[in-house]
Design an enzyme around this catalytic site. Sequence first.
Site, PDB file in Angstrom:
ATOM      1  N   SER A  16      -0.103   4.626  -2.907  1.00  0.00           N
ATOM      2  CA  SER A  16       0.673   5.953  -2.685  1.00  0.00           C
ATOM      3  C   SER A  16       1.519   6.166  -3.476  1.00  0.00           C
ATOM      4  O   SER A  16       2.294   7.196  -3.289  1.00  0.00           O
ATOM      5  CB  SER A  16       1.171   5.745  -1.198  1.00  0.00           C
ATOM      6  OG  SER A  16       0.033   6.089  -0.390  1.00  0.00           O
ATOM      7  N   THR A  75       6.320   3.224  -1.606  1.00  0.00           N
ATOM      8  CA  THR A  75       5.451   1.964  -1.208  1.00  0.00           C
ATOM      9  C   THR A  75       4.117   2.414  -1.429  1.00  0.00           C
ATOM     10  O   THR A  75       3.472   3.700  -1.428  1.00  0.00           O
ATOM     11  CB  THR A  75       5.699   1.628   0.213  1.00  0.00           C
ATOM     12  OG1 THR A  75       5.497   2.765   1.130  1.00  0.00           O
ATOM     13  CG2 THR A  75       6.764   1.266   0.475  1.00  0.00           C
ATOM     14  N   SER A  79       0.213  11.104   6.476  1.00  0.00           N
ATOM     15  CA  SER A  79      -1.353  11.570   6.448  1.00  0.00           C
ATOM     16  C   SER A  79      -1.567  11.531   4.984  1.00  0.00           C
ATOM     17  O   SER A  79      -0.944  12.473   4.048  1.00  0.00           O
ATOM     18  CB  SER A  79      -1.422  12.936   7.062  1.00  0.00           C
ATOM     19  OG  SER A  79      -2.881  13.148   6.900  1.00  0.00           O
ATOM     20  N   SER A  97      -3.870  -7.169   0.768  1.00  0.00           N
ATOM     21  CA  SER A  97      -3.679  -6.133   1.840  1.00  0.00           C
ATOM     22  C   SER A  97      -4.487  -6.221   3.321  1.00  0.00           C
ATOM     23  O   SER A  97      -5.047  -7.539   3.272  1.00  0.00           O
ATOM     24  CB  SER A  97      -4.185  -4.794   1.451  1.00  0.00           C
ATOM     25  OG  SER A  97      -5.669  -4.603   1.342  1.00  0.00           O
ATOM     26  N   ASN A  98      -4.068  -5.451   4.104  1.00  0.00           N
ATOM     27  CA  ASN A  98      -4.581  -5.565   5.635  1.00  0.00           C
ATOM     28  C   ASN A  98      -4.019  -7.141   6.292  1.00  0.00           C
ATOM     29  O   ASN A  98      -4.572  -7.718   6.823  1.00  0.00           O
ATOM     30  CB  ASN A  98      -6.121  -5.674   5.659  1.00  0.00           C
ATOM     31  CG  ASN A  98      -6.419  -5.607   7.206  1.00  0.00           C
ATOM     32  OD1 ASN A  98      -5.978  -4.668   7.744  1.00  0.00           O
ATOM     33  ND2 ASN A  98      -7.491  -6.223   7.558  1.00  0.00           N
TER      34      ASN A  98
HETATM   35  C1  REX Z   1      -5.531   2.884   3.678  1.00  0.00           C
HETATM   36  C2  REX Z   1      -6.197   1.714   4.477  1.00  0.00           C
HETATM   37  C3  REX Z   1      -4.122   2.738   3.603  1.00  0.00           C
HETATM   38  C4  REX Z   1      -5.874   0.176   3.576  1.00  0.00           C
HETATM   39  C5  REX Z   1      -3.407   4.112   3.077  1.00  0.00           C
HETATM   40  N1  REX Z   1      -3.022   3.957   1.766  1.00  0.00           N
HETATM   41  O1  REX Z   1      -3.197   4.892   3.939  1.00  0.00           O
HETATM   42  C6  REX Z   1      -2.431   4.986   1.003  1.00  0.00           C
HETATM   43  C7  REX Z   1      -1.015   4.230   0.890  1.00  0.00           C
HETATM   44  C8  REX Z   1      -3.028   5.286  -0.185  1.00  0.00           C
HETATM   45  O2  REX Z   1      -0.677   3.697   0.039  1.00  0.00           O
HETATM   46  N2  REX Z   1      -0.315   4.427   1.849  1.00  0.00           N
HETATM   47  C9  REX Z   1       0.937   3.323   2.162  1.00  0.00           C
HETATM   48  C10 REX Z   1      -6.265  -0.963   4.151  1.00  0.00           C
HETATM   49  C11 REX Z   1       1.177   3.151   3.726  1.00  0.00           C
HETATM   50  C12 REX Z   1       2.078   3.731   1.848  1.00  0.00           C
HETATM   51  O3  REX Z   1       2.401   4.988   1.824  1.00  0.00           O
HETATM   52  O4  REX Z   1       2.950   2.933   1.475  1.00  0.00           O
HETATM   53  N3  REX Z   1      -6.328  -1.105   5.861  1.00  0.00           N
HETATM   54  C13 REX Z   1      -5.824  -2.156   3.660  1.00  0.00           C
HETATM   55  C14 REX Z   1      -7.236  -1.223   6.711  1.00  0.00           C
HETATM   56  C15 REX Z   1      -6.774  -1.111   8.018  1.00  0.00           C
HETATM   57  O5  REX Z   1      -8.464  -0.905   6.238  1.00  0.00           O
HETATM   58  N4  REX Z   1      -8.040  -1.514   8.867  1.00  0.00           N
HETATM   59  O6  REX Z   1      -4.750  -2.724   4.255  1.00  0.00           O
HETATM   60  O7  REX Z   1      -6.030  -2.638   2.638  1.00  0.00           O
END
Ligand code: REX
Length: 425
Positions: free
Chosen positions: A105, A344, A203, A371-372
């Site tokens: 992100s 982040t 989102s 991650s996760n």
């Molecule tokens: C997607 C799932 C996470 C990851 C997500 N990523 O929305 C965006 C981002 C692009 O960077 N957002 C973060 C997966 C929060 C931000 O803005 O800092 N999780 C993982 C799962 C959970 O699969 N079941 O952790 O790799």
Amino acid sequence: MRLSLDRRLTVGAALFAVVAAAAPATAAHAAPATPSAARTAAPVSAVAPDLDGITQVLQNTLAAGAPGAVARFTGPDGVRTRAEGVQDRTTGAAMDPRSRFRIGSVTKTFSTVVLLQLVSEGKLALDAPVNQYLTGLLPDDRITVRHLLTHRSGLSDYTNAMFDKTVPGFEAVRNRVFSYQELVDLSLKEPRTTEPGVSYKYSNTNFVVVGMLIEKLTKHGVATEYKRRIIKPLGLTNTSYVHPDTAIKGRHAHGYLHPDEAGAPLVDSTEQTVSWAQSAGAMISNEKDLSTFMSALLGGRLLKSDMLDAMITMTPTDATNTRFYGLGLRRYDLSCGTSVYGHTGTVQGFYTYIFTTRDGSRSLAAMANTSNRGQANTALGGTLEPAFCGKKTPAATGLRSASKARTATATTAPAEVDLPERHAR
Ligand code: REX
């Protein structure tokens, strides 16, 4: 570019940073009348990073399940890097601070800069309905461009369902190529989360629509606009948007995804299209480039001042009143009173933090190749405090033994120069 900026950091700029850190949460950074209102005890430039503290945090991140972790601090005294663990579990190669990785992100900040440049060029207005530019795309004409950039549109995040089951969800999209419209359609199948403008609800859909706006208004893919407006002018040779290519070219870290099942082996998630995120999260970069980018942004070198002011006008994202979101940008208020700005990132296999002081003079980039694994992400975020607040007194931390703290205080940071940054491609 970094060095010349550092050299320009005068006492006045340092004072401004102190004052800026004290500005109220909901206002853009208009300086309060007297510096005495500042929450920071010492001028920002006087706070040396606690490099031992950063190392400890990286080790904690490994203990929490990351194969490797790395941090790169830049400030008036130059660059300091710290790395722990491995960037490739197969070869055992040590984590390298120069390596490229997926920034998730943090891509949102790049997309925001492009869009705000387009606002400055008169191609769109922040408070105009999105549907004015993308006719009929959204089910509500009240959703504005600003609502997208502040995560206040109420458009649900389609990635929650997509990655409900972490590894199967990832494998199902690893090689897929989505159109923006397909991603928006996934969101619109779900109920909206808020009335437009009412509350912050993170989102990815918002920044997919931002990508659509960029492409509609420029008639170019986002890759062209990132390159033309940010990557080339700042000389970010390690930064790219290669969607839908799956490889990270050149020297890079491998990313390792933790399955939901305890004890299951890590999944090497390095190669993927990241098509599920695109303008919300598909860029590749490295720590040096992220630092250059964020410092240039906050230093006023990418946006006109009214647009930067709009970007750093923040509202709280949680009840702690220490975390805020502006336009595609976060602000964290640290324990020493310093506020830092950045973003982040979480993409399968990689956690990223890139934050800089209000004047762009000090920045911290941190990455863990996993991650996760929430505890590893939280641990990695712990790099911000030692980086920007320096050494804590034993009384303040309550964690270190007095003798260890004494040793640490007596040892000044080694004069370390950055590793030579060659551009492997
Ligand atoms: C997607 C799932 C996470 C990851 C997500 N990523 O929305 C965006 C981002 C692009 O960077 N957002 C973060 C997966 C929060 C931000 O803005 O800092 N999780 C993982 C799962 C959970 O699969 N079941 O952790 O790799």
